[in-house]
Write a protein that holds these residues in place. Structure first.
Motif, PDB file in Angstrom:
ATOM      1  N   GLU A  53       0.658  -0.909   0.009  1.00 25.37           N
ATOM      2  CA  GLU A  53       0.158   0.020  -0.175  1.00 25.37           C
ATOM      3  C   GLU A  53       0.405   1.384   0.186  1.00 25.37           C
ATOM      4  O   GLU A  53       1.812   1.469   0.873  1.00 25.37           O
ATOM      5  N   PHE A  79     -10.556   6.550  -3.227  1.00 25.21           N
ATOM      6  CA  PHE A  79      -9.900   5.703  -2.439  1.00 25.21           C
ATOM      7  C   PHE A  79     -10.834   6.387  -0.352  1.00 25.21           C
ATOM      8  O   PHE A  79     -10.485   4.901   0.223  1.00 25.21           O
ATOM      9  N   ARG A  80     -10.363   7.533  -1.054  1.00 27.85           N
ATOM     10  CA  ARG A  80     -10.349   7.850   0.885  1.00 27.85           C
ATOM     11  C   ARG A  80     -10.945   9.370   0.265  1.00 27.85           C
ATOM     12  O   ARG A  80     -10.585  10.381  -0.262  1.00 27.85           O
ATOM     13  N   HIS A 113     -11.567  -1.230  -7.580  1.00 23.62           N
ATOM     14  CA  HIS A 113     -12.874  -0.647  -7.351  1.00 23.62           C
ATOM     15  C   HIS A 113     -13.170  -1.635  -6.825  1.00 23.62           C
ATOM     16  O   HIS A 113     -14.725  -2.053  -5.778  1.00 23.62           O
ATOM     17  N   ILE A 118     -15.138  -0.528  -3.739  1.00 17.60           N
ATOM     18  CA  ILE A 118     -15.072   0.804  -3.420  1.00 17.60           C
ATOM     19  C   ILE A 118     -15.823   1.703  -5.312  1.00 17.60           C
ATOM     20  O   ILE A 118     -15.220   1.206  -5.621  1.00 17.60           O
TER      21      ILE A 118
END
Length: 195
Positions: A53, A79-80, A113, A118
């Motif tokens: 990561e 992602f965030r 995803h 996601i």
């Protein structure tokens, strides 16, 4: 302005000692920056390959290096939440003594995803709209603003990023090649562009 050279390390099909040692060798050889990508699945060859990561790998390099700039080339905005991304970049800036760069882009690899549940968004245009809003929020947080925001994608309440980054102006690098939307976001909000 002098030309600078950066190394983008592959975080797939490697292990931490090899990744770390490559970064240390790059710094010793005089490279100006070390980056990696922000993917959850391997992007070259079979997707099942191991992959580290990105934010964690960069943070681990922070106290091991002393000079190179560190960051993602580039992070997936999908992602965030932008508040979390601002905090990650700020923490990287602290553990590296002020050498972080926040690299961010709209995201492109739909398979990862899907694998991790996601939301990828319905189109590149939707993802770039999210990116534009997110980068504006990240800049405000990195610059020390405390604010509320009700946007098309993100809602923040009394948001504040403390501690502030070590750098007075933590640079934001935007990755992407779209001439109409991406370049406008770069011109409006970024310090650098990864084309």
């Amino acid at each position: 302005m002098p030309m600078r050279f950066g190394l983008q390390l592959w975080s797939q099909s490697t292990d931490w000692p090899s990744f770390r040692d490559a970064a240390l060798a790059a710094e010793a050889a005089g490279w100006d920056s070390v980056r990696t990508w922000d993917h959850l699945l391997a992007i070259f060859g079979p997707w099942e390959q191991p992959i580290l990561e990105g934010w964690t790998a960069m943070a681990a390099l922070g106290p091991l290096t002393s000079r190179v700039r560190l960051g993602l080339m580039v992070g997936a905005n999908t992602f965030r939440n932008p508040g979390l991304t601002a905090k990650l970049a700020t923490t990287l800036d602290h553990v590296s003594g002020g050498r972080a760069v926040l690299g961010i882009g709209g995201a492109w690899f739909e398979r990862e995803h899907e694998a991790f549940g996601i939301d990828f968004g319905a189109s590149p245009g939707e993802r770039l709209g999210r990116l534009d809003e997110a980068v504006m929020l990240m800049r405000r947080l990195l610059d020390g603003e405390r604010f509320d925001h009700d946007g098309p994608t993100y809602t923040l309440r009394d948001a504040l990023c403390e501690p502030r980054p070590v750098q007075a102006h933590l640079p934001i690098l935007i990755g992407g090649s779209g001439r109409r939307k991406t370049l406008r976001i770069v011109a409006d909000r970024a310090d650098a562009w990864n084309a």
